[in-house]
Design a protein around this motif. Structure first.
Motif, PDB file in Angstrom:
ATOM      1  N   HIS A  69       0.830  -1.201   0.000  1.00  0.00           N
ATOM      2  CA  HIS A  69       0.000   0.000   0.000  1.00  0.00           C
ATOM      3  C   HIS A  69       0.868   1.257   0.000  1.00  0.00           C
ATOM      4  CE1 HIS A  69      -3.918  -1.794   0.208  1.00  0.00           C
ATOM      5  NE2 HIS A  69      -3.572  -2.543   1.243  1.00  0.00           N
ATOM      6  N   ASN A  70       1.955   1.238   0.770  1.00  0.00           N
ATOM      7  CA  ASN A  70       2.853   2.391   0.827  1.00  0.00           C
ATOM      8  C   ASN A  70       3.583   2.593  -0.500  1.00  0.00           C
ATOM      9  OD1 ASN A  70       2.129   2.897   3.447  1.00  0.00           O
ATOM     10  ND2 ASN A  70       3.856   1.802   4.318  1.00  0.00           N
ATOM     11  N   ASP A  71       3.933   1.513  -1.175  1.00  0.00           N
ATOM     12  CA  ASP A  71       4.597   1.624  -2.472  1.00  0.00           C
ATOM     13  C   ASP A  71       3.675   2.253  -3.502  1.00  0.00           C
ATOM     14  OD1 ASP A  71       6.933   0.574  -1.550  1.00  0.00           O
ATOM     15  OD2 ASP A  71       6.600  -1.440  -2.363  1.00  0.00           O
ATOM     16  N   GLY A  72       2.392   1.949  -3.450  1.00  0.00           N
ATOM     17  CA  GLY A  72       1.437   2.513  -4.387  1.00  0.00           C
ATOM     18  C   GLY A  72       1.246   4.004  -4.180  1.00  0.00           C
ATOM     19  N   LYS A  73       1.365   4.476  -2.945  1.00  0.00           N
ATOM     20  CA  LYS A  73       1.168   5.891  -2.642  1.00  0.00           C
ATOM     21  C   LYS A  73       2.394   6.729  -2.974  1.00  0.00           C
ATOM     22  CE  LYS A  73      -2.164   5.123   1.036  1.00  0.00           C
ATOM     23  NZ  LYS A  73      -2.419   5.225   2.473  1.00  0.00           N
ATOM     24  N   SER A  74       3.577   6.147  -2.907  1.00  0.00           N
ATOM     25  CA  SER A  74       4.809   6.913  -3.097  1.00  0.00           C
ATOM     26  C   SER A  74       5.420   6.693  -4.475  1.00  0.00           C
ATOM     27  CB  SER A  74       5.811   6.548  -2.007  1.00  0.00           C
ATOM     28  OG  SER A  74       6.184   5.190  -2.141  1.00  0.00           O
ATOM     29  N   ALA A  79       7.232   9.941  -5.303  1.00  0.00           N
ATOM     30  CA  ALA A  79       8.101  10.395  -4.223  1.00  0.00           C
ATOM     31  C   ALA A  79       9.520   9.874  -4.420  1.00  0.00           C
ATOM     32  CB  ALA A  79       7.546   9.921  -2.879  1.00  0.00           C
ATOM     33  N   ALA A  80      10.366  10.204  -3.499  1.00  0.00           N
ATOM     34  CA  ALA A  80      11.770   9.773  -3.560  1.00  0.00           C
ATOM     35  C   ALA A  80      11.852   8.248  -3.501  1.00  0.00           C
ATOM     36  CB  ALA A  80      12.524  10.387  -2.384  1.00  0.00           C
ATOM     37  N   ALA A  81      12.988   7.741  -3.935  1.00  0.00           N
ATOM     38  CA  ALA A  81      13.192   6.285  -3.974  1.00  0.00           C
ATOM     39  C   ALA A  81      13.144   5.714  -2.562  1.00  0.00           C
ATOM     40  CB  ALA A  81      14.534   5.967  -4.616  1.00  0.00           C
ATOM     41  N   ALA A  82      12.600   4.509  -2.438  1.00  0.00           N
ATOM     42  CA  ALA A  82      12.473   3.852  -1.140  1.00  0.00           C
ATOM     43  C   ALA A  82      13.841   3.399  -0.664  1.00  0.00           C
ATOM     44  CB  ALA A  82      11.535   2.662  -1.249  1.00  0.00           C
ATOM     45  N   LYS A  83      13.983   3.321   0.660  1.00  0.00           N
ATOM     46  CA  LYS A  83      15.238   2.854   1.230  1.00  0.00           C
ATOM     47  C   LYS A  83      15.393   1.361   0.944  1.00  0.00           C
ATOM     48  CE  LYS A  83      14.302   3.921   5.414  1.00  0.00           C
ATOM     49  NZ  LYS A  83      14.351   4.102   6.846  1.00  0.00           N
ATOM     50  N   PRO A  84      16.605   0.905   0.644  1.00  0.00           N
ATOM     51  CA  PRO A  84      16.798  -0.532   0.437  1.00  0.00           C
ATOM     52  C   PRO A  84      16.656  -1.286   1.755  1.00  0.00           C
ATOM     53  CG  PRO A  84      18.895   0.627   0.341  1.00  0.00           C
ATOM     54  CD  PRO A  84      17.818   1.667   0.439  1.00  0.00           C
ATOM     55  N   ALA A  85      16.197  -2.509   1.661  1.00  0.00           N
ATOM     56  CA  ALA A  85      16.015  -3.340   2.845  1.00  0.00           C
ATOM     57  C   ALA A  85      17.377  -3.699   3.423  1.00  0.00           C
ATOM     58  CB  ALA A  85      15.258  -4.610   2.494  1.00  0.00           C
ATOM     59  N   PRO A  86      17.500  -3.737   4.757  1.00  0.00           N
ATOM     60  CA  PRO A  86      18.789  -4.095   5.363  1.00  0.00           C
ATOM     61  C   PRO A  86      19.111  -5.554   5.091  1.00  0.00           C
ATOM     62  CG  PRO A  86      17.093  -3.912   7.033  1.00  0.00           C
ATOM     63  CD  PRO A  86      16.485  -3.446   5.747  1.00  0.00           C
TER      64      PRO A  86
END
Length: 84
Positions: free
Chosen positions: A47-52, A55-62
């Motif tokens: 859901h958050n990916d669909g909204k952004s 927006a700026a690129a998402a942080k990579p997963a640790p």
């Protein structure tokens, strides 16, 4: 006839205890809870990916250390077979 009464649920619960044993029930419930938490976090992430989108690129997963899940204790496998 479409819904189960309290007696049906009690019989089903008793069968689970007989088939799986009282020792495995908490482990199964813990595993189910962990799976539901992971599923819920993945759905909220979708859901958050669909909204952004704009927006700026998402942080990579640790990175996970040594291939293990975070917070998951190491488990040992054991043989359940018994000889008479």
């Amino acid at each position: 006839m479409g819904s189960l009464s309290i007696w049906h649920w009690l019989i089903i619960a008793a069968l689970f205890v007989v088939f799986f044993g009282a020792k495995r029930m908490p482990d199964a419930a813990r595993s189910l809870g962990r799976s539901l938490r992971i599923f819920k976090s993945e759905v909220s992430e979708m859901h958050n990916d669909g909204k952004s989108d704009g927006a700026a690129a998402a942080k990579p997963a640790p990175e996970l250390p040594s291939g293990r899940e975070t917070g998951a204790p190491a488990t040992e496998t054991r043989s359940e077979s018994k000889t008479l």
